[in-house]
Design an enzyme around this catalytic site. Structure first.
Site, mmCIF file in Angstrom:
data_model
loop_
_atom_site.group_PDB
_atom_site.id
_atom_site.type_symbol
_atom_site.label_atom_id
_atom_site.label_comp_id
_atom_site.label_asym_id
_atom_site.label_seq_id
_atom_site.Cartn_x
_atom_site.Cartn_y
_atom_site.Cartn_z
ATOM 1 C CE1 TYR A 43 40.464 74.498 -18.586
ATOM 2 C CE2 TYR A 43 42.689 74.311 -19.449
ATOM 3 C CZ TYR A 43 41.376 74.714 -19.604
ATOM 4 O OH TYR A 43 40.972 75.324 -20.763
ATOM 5 C CD GLN A 83 34.332 78.148 -21.370
ATOM 6 O OE1 GLN A 83 34.815 79.206 -20.939
ATOM 7 N NE2 GLN A 83 34.563 77.721 -22.596
ATOM 8 C CB SER A 99 59.344 76.464 -18.725
ATOM 9 O OG SER A 99 59.793 75.338 -18.048
ATOM 10 C CD GLN A 143 63.212 74.482 -19.524
ATOM 11 O OE1 GLN A 143 62.192 75.090 -19.213
ATOM 12 N NE2 GLN A 143 63.303 73.173 -19.425
ATOM 13 C CG HIS A 197 58.402 74.343 -22.671
ATOM 14 N ND1 HIS A 197 57.391 73.461 -22.841
ATOM 15 C CD2 HIS A 197 59.381 73.673 -22.002
ATOM 16 C CE1 HIS A 197 57.721 72.289 -22.298
ATOM 17 N NE2 HIS A 197 58.924 72.386 -21.790
ATOM 18 C CD GLU A 216 59.787 75.323 -14.297
ATOM 19 O OE1 GLU A 216 60.170 76.102 -15.198
ATOM 20 O OE2 GLU A 216 58.768 74.611 -14.405
ATOM 21 C CG HIS A 217 63.527 72.910 -15.045
ATOM 22 N ND1 HIS A 217 62.746 73.704 -15.851
ATOM 23 C CD2 HIS A 217 62.742 71.862 -14.678
ATOM 24 C CE1 HIS A 217 61.540 73.156 -15.980
ATOM 25 N NE2 HIS A 217 61.500 72.043 -15.265
ATOM 26 C CG ASP A 275 60.591 68.321 -19.069
ATOM 27 O OD1 ASP A 275 60.468 68.894 -17.974
ATOM 28 O OD2 ASP A 275 61.104 68.851 -20.073
ATOM 29 C CD GLU A 298 45.542 86.445 22.946
ATOM 30 O OE1 GLU A 298 44.511 85.892 22.526
ATOM 31 O OE2 GLU A 298 46.686 86.139 22.585
ATOM 32 C CG HIS A 334 38.852 82.792 23.907
ATOM 33 N ND1 HIS A 334 37.906 83.488 23.202
ATOM 34 C CD2 HIS A 334 39.650 82.195 22.978
ATOM 35 C CE1 HIS A 334 38.129 83.325 21.893
ATOM 36 N NE2 HIS A 334 39.180 82.538 21.738
#
Lengths: 432, 432
Positions: free
Chosen positions: A130, A191, A237, A259, A262, A327-328, A361, A415, A420
């Protein structure tokens, strides 16, 4: 004005805890709408896609085909400036080379008693990528998501991207071509996710869907999870900069703003030992903000979520960084190695003053899809591993079965699973 | 009576498609109840846990401590028969040895222009393991979930297990002790998941939650996902047996029933080339069913979801197996290697007639937590990788930054992110 937290103040722990649990995402409840769209695409296929694309993107598939043609991709590629094309190609080759090292190796062996054991890795059949439309349509994201799939050997990578008025960002198409993606549909939203998961007359379904998107896309991915695999659902981010006070405040201010620009929910944090230096960075941020295209976004992020944390010594930053699990993580210090060793929770670490996060990046070679919102405590950035799956292989002969049978039967009986036990015993004429 | 599908009949493709999309899980909508329980545990902590345990499990934490004592674990361990203990220990040592080979290696290197790149793997800080109570309380699951965490180096593994009337299956406690798990709480349900994710006065929060559970536990795991990591949400078990007609029908019937006895939603499928052989297996199933403890469960599973698929040649089983993407795949054929190579979608493959799937449940060494419901198309069984996370490391000096800067700046500008461009340019006195 960012928030200030001072380790020497009495309420530091309470304030730090509250800071850690701040929610930075507005989560609209779009589940009902998304469920309806998905059901509609499952039932009506291409016709549903045509309706939504007409309504949301202003495209008519009767005049413009849903699938982007080879000619359009070629034209987009040729329309890019040589400088930008070279940049995309440098990025692609560095990303490809780095990710090639991540391909896991099969491990097929026989143990001491002759049991054959194996871990075999194979590529996922088909992956959907995507790509958001509009200003969030980043060519770098196309490279970061598609190239590891190519390295993994995924035979079919499909891209979907909404095209308001029919247009997809040509740099995005050029990036797709460089990454070897040729099956591209100009559809978006829930969709498009539904079409990838369930298929339509035109689009064959895929086995996994990756890539960023808005709240509708995220909700749709959660919804189809199980039918197909999905990557992480990325939040806004964040960067944590740990800096000694002898840095140039302007360098760090630029990193914090990279950052912040963003998303209003992005978060930029500075940890340092010196209040005056913190003040100087804060002033540099305010100064630099004025000249940014996206000043509005960046100042909202800095105002609402930016933070400057004062610690007594540089070492005091270690436990805080592990709790923040950024994250960074940038280490703007003269001797970064001890911090690299001690900070275990981080999506990516940018070591030393000449490694701004932005290099990661685009052209560092490592992936820029990284765990957000403290999830670096338990998860990793995107890699070749996200495009392969492991099959276990087990092989016994009669002799190995004889040796392992008593333990298997004892465990099965304990068990209460007597079929089994029988499945082992019957092959050896034993009592189950 | 299982369903029969015959590849030579005209409607085979349509019937096979419908068969693939059959839902085998009753998903009660328990989300509202689960959300309330989680909120309550977040607000009231231990007090909420005490209330739910009194109500659902009939335990009073005023007389029996929430945490299982060391003495109880020791006593449970000593109460186990020597035979069963030896079986648990054999299983544990085989699982540990196999999983030790899965530990990923760090990859730290310098590229041609001197950029330092790295992938560093570290263990997750703390993991919570959910163990169901009652008849679904399997000691083998404790070993399969806990040992890979130990191999990964997870410093803290916490177990929760509901204990109706205060009792936890002693074999489960013995398995925990063998796996080195000593922090055990007698709590279960959504409240135990909430306690692991958010912590209470007694229980420190963990970073990831693994292990099977009922609909409430599954819903709670989905709910806390993001705050903590979770493993896959497992559906009912399934086996696909591909068999030549010269097998002993009783062996295969036992294997089909070993899956069916797990759950009314479990699925057992036989693919073969010979109708008479299929009939013989079906008759053996009916015969063996009569003597099972769990005949009711097994016959419901076989009646509702069992299937016998007839193909023209053994090779025709390959595309079907790849579409079924079974959790467990048994190859009861004389020359299995070509099928092993060609079938890419399977959680685990059991090769040859002397490798019943049950060996993999207990003592094979590979993990028995495997992708269900066709998710082997895009995901893998539990492994050491589920207990570690990767941090990317990037290190540039001034010279490397100079070389990569133009491409990074070009890409940042093309994406309209000028603070990104500046963060690189400012370090080199370039134009952003």
């Amino acid at each position: 004005m960012a928030i200030w937290l001072d380790q020497t103040s009495d309420d530091f722990e309470a304030r730090f805890k509250a800071f850690l649990s701040t929610k930075r995402e507005v989560s609209d409840d779009v589940n009902d709408i998304v469920r309806k769209i998905i059901d509609d695409v499952r039932q009506r296929g291409d016709a549903a896609l045509a309706d939504y694309s007409r309504r949301f993107d202003g495209i008519d598939f009767d005049t413009l085909p849903m699938r982007v043609t080879e000619q359009e991709i070629d034209e987009a590629y040729r329309s890019i400036s040589p400088e930008l094309l070279a940049a995309l190609e440098l990025a692609a080759s560095r990303i490809e080379r780095h990710h090639a090292r991540q391909m896991p190796k099969d491990d097929i062996y026989e143990d001491a008693i002759g049991v054959g054991l194996g871990s075999r890795w194979t590529a996922i059949d088909a992956v959907g990528l995507y790509v958001p439309g509009g200003t969030a349509s980043y060519p770098s994201s196309v490279l970061m998501n598609a190239l590891p799939a190519k390295v993994a050997g995924v035979p079919r990578v499909v891209m979907v991207c909404p095209a308001t008025g029919g247009a997809i960002n040509p740099t995005v198409l050029a990036a797709a071509r460089i990454a070897g993606v040729t099956e591209i549909y100009r559809i978006g939203g829930a969709q498009a996710v539904a079409a990838l998961a369930y298929g339509t007359e035109t689009i064959e379904p895929v086995a996994k869907i990756v890539g960023p998107g808005n709240a509708y896309v995220a909700a749709a991915k959660r919804h189809v999870f199980g039918t197909v695999g999905i990557d992480m659902i990325a939040g806004p981010s964040e960067v944590l900069v740990i800096a000694e006070p002898d840095n140039d405040p302007d360098w760090l201010a630029a990193d914090l703003l990279a950052q912040a620009e963003h998303d209003p929910g992005a978060q930029s944090i500075l940890i340092t030992t010196d209040r005056a230096f913190g003040k100087a960075v804060e002033e540099a941020v305010e100064r630099q903000l004025k000249s940014l295209n996206r000043a509005e976004t960046a100042s909202a992020s800095w105002r609402d979520f930016g933070a400057i944390i004062l610690v007594k010594t540089m070492d005091d930053s270690i436990p805080l960084a592990n709790r923040i699990a950024a994250e960074h993580l940038e280490l703007a210090v003269a001797d970064p190695e001890p911090l690299v060793k001690a900070i275990l929770n981080a999506g990516a670490i940018f070591v030393g003053r000449h490694t701004p996060e932005v290099i990661g990046d685009y052209v560092g070679g490592s992936n820029h899809v990284l765990p957000t919102a403290r999830s670096a405590r338990f998860s990793s950035g995107l890699s070749v591993l996200d495009y392969v799956k492991r099959t276990s292989i087990l092989r016994l002969g009669p002799e190995q079965l004889r040796q392992l049978a008593p333990a298997a039967i004892a465990l099965a009986n304990s068990e209460g699973l007597d079929a089994h036990a029988r499945s082992v015993a019957i092959r050896l004429n034993l009592e189950g």
